[in-house]
Motif scaffolding. Structure first.
Motif: not given
Length: 111
Positions: A60-63, A50-55, A70-77
């Motif tokens: 999504q911008a990174i992706a 659960k994350i807020n819209n800003h995060i 994708n967003q999952k990869d952005a979190i991993e990076i």
């Protein structure tokens, strides 16, 4: 009129299945899915975060900019970059905790 309409009443299957054929497949699936028959050392499954819209928008911008697929990869990076900034002792403590949690997941899967 009967010469115009062909009836397919003569159709017969090449192979016929019996109830035993289905029981064999079910037994095989049970054996394959039985965790006691496997030595599972790692499991992967999807969870929710659960994350807020800003995060979410930043991920999504990174992706979208191509820095991650994708967003999952952005979190991993981002996580990898953060872990690199920690001291050796902090990384070891986090790795110990993460390994303990991974072992718990494997244990749950083996039940």
């Amino acid at each position: 009129m009967s010469s115009l309409v062909r009836s397919n009443r003569d159709i017969k299957p090449k192979n016929q299945a019996s109830i035993n054929d289905f029981n064999k497949k079910a037994d095989t699936k049970k054996d394959k899915n039985n965790p006691k028959n496997k030595n599972v050392t790692s499991v992967t499954f999807n969870t929710n975060l659960k994350i807020n819209n800003h995060i979410r928008n930043k991920l999504q911008a990174i992706a979208l900019t191509g820095l991650a697929e994708n967003q999952k990869d952005a979190i991993e990076i981002a996580l990898a970059a953060y872990l690199e900034s920690l001291t050796k002792n902090e990384r070891e403590a986090i790795n110990l905790q993460a390994n303990t949690l991974e072992a718990r997941d494997v244990s749950k899967k083996n039940k």
